[in-house]
Design an enzyme around this catalytic site. Structure first.
Site, mmCIF file in Angstrom:
data_model
loop_
_atom_site.group_PDB
_atom_site.id
_atom_site.type_symbol
_atom_site.label_atom_id
_atom_site.label_comp_id
_atom_site.label_asym_id
_atom_site.label_seq_id
_atom_site.Cartn_x
_atom_site.Cartn_y
_atom_site.Cartn_z
ATOM 1 N N ALA A 1 0.855 -1.188 0.000
ATOM 2 C CA ALA A 1 0.000 0.000 0.000
ATOM 3 C C ALA A 1 0.888 1.234 0.000
ATOM 4 O O ALA A 1 2.087 1.147 0.247
ATOM 5 C CB ALA A 1 -0.933 0.010 1.211
ATOM 6 N N LYS A 2 0.301 2.360 -0.289
ATOM 7 C CA LYS A 2 1.015 3.632 -0.186
ATOM 8 C C LYS A 2 -0.022 4.737 -0.118
ATOM 9 O O LYS A 2 -1.135 4.598 -0.635
ATOM 10 C CB LYS A 2 1.935 3.862 -1.394
ATOM 11 C CG LYS A 2 3.155 4.699 -1.074
ATOM 12 C CD LYS A 2 4.152 3.910 -0.247
ATOM 13 C CE LYS A 2 5.446 4.676 -0.039
ATOM 14 N NZ LYS A 2 6.452 3.837 0.621
ATOM 15 N N GLY A 3 0.354 5.837 0.529
ATOM 16 C CA GLY A 3 -0.525 6.990 0.603
ATOM 17 C C GLY A 3 0.263 8.258 0.422
ATOM 18 O O GLY A 3 1.501 8.256 0.439
ATOM 19 N N ASP B 1 7.033 8.130 5.372
ATOM 20 C CA ASP B 1 7.684 8.144 4.063
ATOM 21 C C ASP B 1 8.241 9.549 3.864
ATOM 22 O O ASP B 1 8.329 10.329 4.822
ATOM 23 C CB ASP B 1 6.676 7.762 2.962
ATOM 24 C CG ASP B 1 7.357 7.326 1.665
ATOM 25 O OD1 ASP B 1 7.670 8.206 0.847
ATOM 26 O OD2 ASP B 1 7.573 6.119 1.479
#
Length: 420
Positions: free
Chosen positions: A106-108, A147
């Site tokens: 996943a990433k946001g 991040d």
């Protein structure tokens, strides 16, 4: 897909296509493996310090759920797009599978320059982002982490916002938190320490002594700074090149990395650092050195400079720093350049995030030596698997690493079947 239109997503798609061709995947399997499971786009209205209400765009992409909940960081940066986030989520899927973690990728992200915000504004953006994501995330659904542009404090705000909604403390919703609220000692340094460990392993394979080597580190954020410090003070290398978003520097007899770290902490960047010669960003990448570490953003190594690299080891601390076109050039130079691909090289962060998540679920903590020992064991297993696959199949290290990751995700999807 048009909604993911972005150079990073095109690059991730092309890398997958190469692996899919190599593994001879059927067309219907390719679509299931490539396309993200879920993608969310949200608008974040925030009251600024001057009374204005400004809206920011936020995103979250969950690539697949076949192995367990999804896991991935959240970046705050002006260039964040849905396509970039989708690419990073896909790379995270292969990274987690390669290292044997029970996660999908996943990433946001939020399209914002965090340096332009006051502390109160940054907190407001952080909390509003998590509030909008609550219907889609959870300790057994999707776990966030830091991040680019986010840090331990942002993770603490994320955790608190989710916990207020739940009505009780839920430290396992995020990783990379301060130790005071359930974080793990060593998590902040984990990615950089992992990069250093794998560089030392690569030098061991090449039968080269680290203390006789020179290194260049492109990017001086969390990963780049920890890597540079580790190479200089743990491995004994001479770090001859450093850069961040503002400037690049070279010094033939070695840069004092500790002094550079202190300068960046005091001034917010390396701009104006006087203890080394200022050079261009392109010159930095093509300096003659034993180890080159791209540790910033995507697509730094391209077809325009891949043929001019003069390193012996390319250790990809960043996600997606090498384009597919550059990869083809590097494959032709495999005897000259030992590539440690990104999904292996920078996996230390998600591995220790996994430890933090497990400790949060169990309300049990490990000390730093236990955490680092477990980290290096997992990296060693993954490193040996990639080297073995590359040698036996006579393929590049990136192809070997991605093939292992894709095969593990594919096996999980096939075992679980298709519902309904």
């Amino acid at each position: 897909m048009d909604i993911y239109s972005d150079p990073a997503y095109s690059m991730a798609t092309e890398q997958f296509r190469v692996i899919a061709d190599y593994l001879q995947l059927e067309d219907n399997l390719r679509a299931r493996m490539l396309e993200p499971k879920r993608a969310m786009a949200v608008t974040l209205p925030v009251r600024m310090d001057d009374g204005r209400v400004q809206s920011f765009q936020g995103y979250r992409v969950q690539h697949h759920l076949a192995l367990g909940p999804t896991k991935g960081g959240t970046r705050f940066h002006p260039s964040v797009t849905l396509g970039e986030v989708a690419a990073l989520a896909m790379w995270m899927s292969w990274k987690c599978a390669l290292t044997g973690l029970p996660y999908g990728g996943a990433k946001g992200g939020v399209t914002v320059d965090p340096r332009s915000l006051s502390v109160r504004e940054l907190e407001a953006v952080s909390r509003r982002y998590m509030q909008e994501m609550i219907p889609f995330v959870g300790p057994h659904t999707d776990i966030m982490g830091p991040d680019m542009g986010t840090n331990e404090q942002v993770m603490a705000w994320f955790m608190d916002t989710y916990s207020v909604h739940q009505g009780y403390a839920t430290p396992e919703i995020v990783t990379g938190k301060p130790v005071a609220v359930g974080g793990t000692i060593g998590r902040r340094e984990a990615t950089g320490r992992g990069v250093v460990y794998l560089i030392e392993r690569a030098l061991n394979v090449l039968k080269v002594q680290p203390d006789r080597c020179t290194a260049v580190v492109q990017g001086f954020g969390n990963v780049g700074a920890v890597t540079a410090l580790g190479l200089a003070y743990k491995s004994g290398m001479k770090v001859i090149g450093l850069s961040d978003h503002s400037a690049a520097f070279y010094r033939a007899d070695g840069i004092d990395v500790g002094a550079a770290e202190k300068y960046a902490a005091q001034h917010g960047s390396l701009a104006g650092f006087t203890e080394a010669e200022s050079i261009s960003a392109d010159e930095l990448l093509t300096l003659r050195c034993d180890v080159l570490v791209p540790a910033a953003v995507e697509a730094i190594i391209t077809e325009h400079n891949a043929g001019r690299l003069r390193c012996r080891i390319l250790a990809e601390g960043a996600n997606g720093p090498t384009t597919p076109a550059a990869d083809r050039i590097l494959f032709d130079r495999w005897a000259e350049i030992f590539v440690i691909p990104d999904i292996l090289c920078n996996a230390g962060g998600v591995i220790v995030s996994y430890f933090e998540w497990v400790q949060g679920l169990q309300a049990f903590l490990w000390n730093e030596s236990e955490v680092m020992d477990r980290l290096f064991r997992i990296l060693e297993q993954a490193f040996l698997a990639v080297i073995k696959r590359a040698r036996e199949a006579k393929i590049p290290h990136r192809m070997a690493a991605m093939a292992i990751g894709v095969e593990r995700v594919l096996a999980a999807k096939k075992s679980r079947g298709l519902f309904p």
